[in-house]
Design a protein around this motif. Structure first.
Motif, mmCIF file in Angstrom:
data_model
loop_
_atom_site.group_PDB
_atom_site.id
_atom_site.type_symbol
_atom_site.label_atom_id
_atom_site.label_comp_id
_atom_site.label_asym_id
_atom_site.label_seq_id
_atom_site.Cartn_x
_atom_site.Cartn_y
_atom_site.Cartn_z
ATOM 1 N N UNK A 37 -1.549 -10.694 -1.606
ATOM 2 C CA UNK A 37 -1.597 -9.528 -2.480
ATOM 3 C C UNK A 37 -2.967 -8.883 -2.507
ATOM 4 N N UNK A 38 -4.010 -9.708 -2.494
ATOM 5 C CA UNK A 38 -5.375 -9.183 -2.553
ATOM 6 C C UNK A 38 -5.698 -8.333 -1.330
ATOM 7 N N UNK A 39 -5.352 -8.839 -0.140
ATOM 8 C CA UNK A 39 -5.733 -8.079 1.045
ATOM 9 C C UNK A 39 -4.743 -6.954 1.360
ATOM 10 N N UNK A 40 -3.437 -7.132 1.059
ATOM 11 C CA UNK A 40 -2.471 -6.088 1.384
ATOM 12 C C UNK A 40 -2.670 -4.835 0.532
ATOM 13 N N UNK A 41 -3.289 -4.999 -0.636
ATOM 14 C CA UNK A 41 -3.537 -3.830 -1.473
ATOM 15 C C UNK A 41 -4.720 -2.992 -0.986
ATOM 16 N N UNK A 42 -5.322 -3.411 0.123
ATOM 17 C CA UNK A 42 -6.323 -2.580 0.776
ATOM 18 C C UNK A 42 -5.691 -1.652 1.807
ATOM 19 N N UNK A 43 -4.384 -1.807 2.047
ATOM 20 C CA UNK A 43 -3.693 -0.957 3.028
ATOM 21 C C UNK A 43 -3.635 0.473 2.496
ATOM 22 N N UNK A 151 5.144 -9.669 0.976
ATOM 23 C CA UNK A 151 5.987 -8.656 0.354
ATOM 24 C C UNK A 151 5.635 -7.310 0.978
ATOM 25 N N UNK A 152 6.362 -6.278 0.601
ATOM 26 C CA UNK A 152 6.044 -4.921 1.081
ATOM 27 C C UNK A 152 5.524 -4.072 -0.073
ATOM 28 N N UNK A 153 4.920 -4.729 -1.035
ATOM 29 C CA UNK A 153 4.375 -4.035 -2.205
ATOM 30 C C UNK A 153 2.959 -3.537 -1.911
ATOM 31 N N UNK A 159 5.115 2.667 4.625
ATOM 32 C CA UNK A 159 4.398 1.468 5.064
ATOM 33 C C UNK A 159 5.367 0.328 5.397
ATOM 34 N N UNK A 160 5.010 -0.439 6.408
ATOM 35 C CA UNK A 160 5.828 -1.573 6.809
ATOM 36 C C UNK A 160 4.956 -2.810 7.002
ATOM 37 N N UNK A 161 5.623 -3.955 7.031
ATOM 38 C CA UNK A 161 4.951 -5.226 7.268
ATOM 39 C C UNK A 161 5.421 -5.781 8.609
ATOM 40 N N UNK A 162 4.487 -6.039 9.502
ATOM 41 C CA UNK A 162 4.812 -6.567 10.824
ATOM 42 C C UNK A 162 4.423 -8.037 10.867
ATOM 43 N N UNK A 163 5.366 -8.900 11.209
ATOM 44 C CA UNK A 163 5.125 -10.341 11.245
ATOM 45 C C UNK A 163 5.314 -10.868 12.670
#
Length: 218
Positions: A37-43, A151-153, A159-163
């Motif tokens: 959550x911490x790093x994805x909210x920099x997107x 998550x995709x939040x 925006x999308x999440x690539x795994x």
């Protein structure tokens, strides 16, 4: 040994730019939901998030799986050290540690607990084969935790999440390392997943398949 030029981590870093390390011992994403959550909210708005998760296994100069001949050392050592250490701990029937007792050993103790629960998955007629299955077990442990963390939040509606997950194979010199892809998918805002593994890797893997009677395989 997992960040040499040409390794999957090096390729990812050069392509994506900034990197946030979620992983801990055995490549398991121990930073968890809070870290993601911490790093994805920099997107940024309209941006995307790509995650690479890959435990590793070494092959030493003598062809032993679960070991690696490191520069400057006259002997090979375990690789992945945490996974091999946990496997040997369980194989020796040592006490299984309580995860709440010593925070300084939490990651290693967690791996011991996971290997203990899944010792029936560490199979093979040889030690090389067992270390191969141990690497796949570490991938499953890491992938399960990753699935619980992401998550995709973040970003906006586009925006999308690539795994991308797999196993990093550290080869003895002078051979190049390999990356064995196992999962590759895109998660969208509605929670659906688009599996792009076959599109990305099927043809390449078909061409790379070499059958050799009695060969060790990952």
């Amino acid at each position: 040994i997992n960040h040499e030029e040409g390794d999957i981590t090096d390729i990812f870093t050069k392509y994506c730019g900034e990197v946030f390390h979620m992983g801990g011992l055995a490549g398991i994403p121990f930073t968890g939901k809070v870290g993601f959550g911490a790093f994805s909210h920099h997107v940024p708005d309209g941006g995307h998030c790509a995650v690479l998760m890959a435990p590793h296994i070494g092959i030493d100069d003598l062809g032993h799986f679960g070991a690696y001949s490191r520069d400057g050392q006259g002997h090979s050592g375990s690789c992945c050290g945490a996974a091999v250490g946990a496997y040997l701990h369980c194989k020796a029937c040592k006490p299984i540690p309580d995860l709440s007792v010593d925070p300084a050993f939490y990651q290693f103790n967690y791996i011991i607990n996971q290997v203990h629960k899944n010792m029936d998955a560490v199979v093979g007629d040889t030690e090389c084969a067992k270390h191969s299955s141990l690497a796949r077990l570490m991938h499953k442990v890491g992938a399960d935790m990753l699935s619980d963390c992401v998550s995709v939040d973040f970003g906006d509606d586009q925006s999308t999440l690539i795994i991308l997950t797999g196993i990093q194979i550290n080869m003895p010199r002078p051979f190049d390392d390999f990356f064995l892809p196992i999962e590759f998918y895109i998660m969208k805002k509605d929670g659906t997943k688009e599996d792009v593994f076959r599109e990305a890797f099927a043809e390449r893997m078909r061409r790379a398949v070499v059958t050799k009677k009695g060969a060790n395989t990952i």
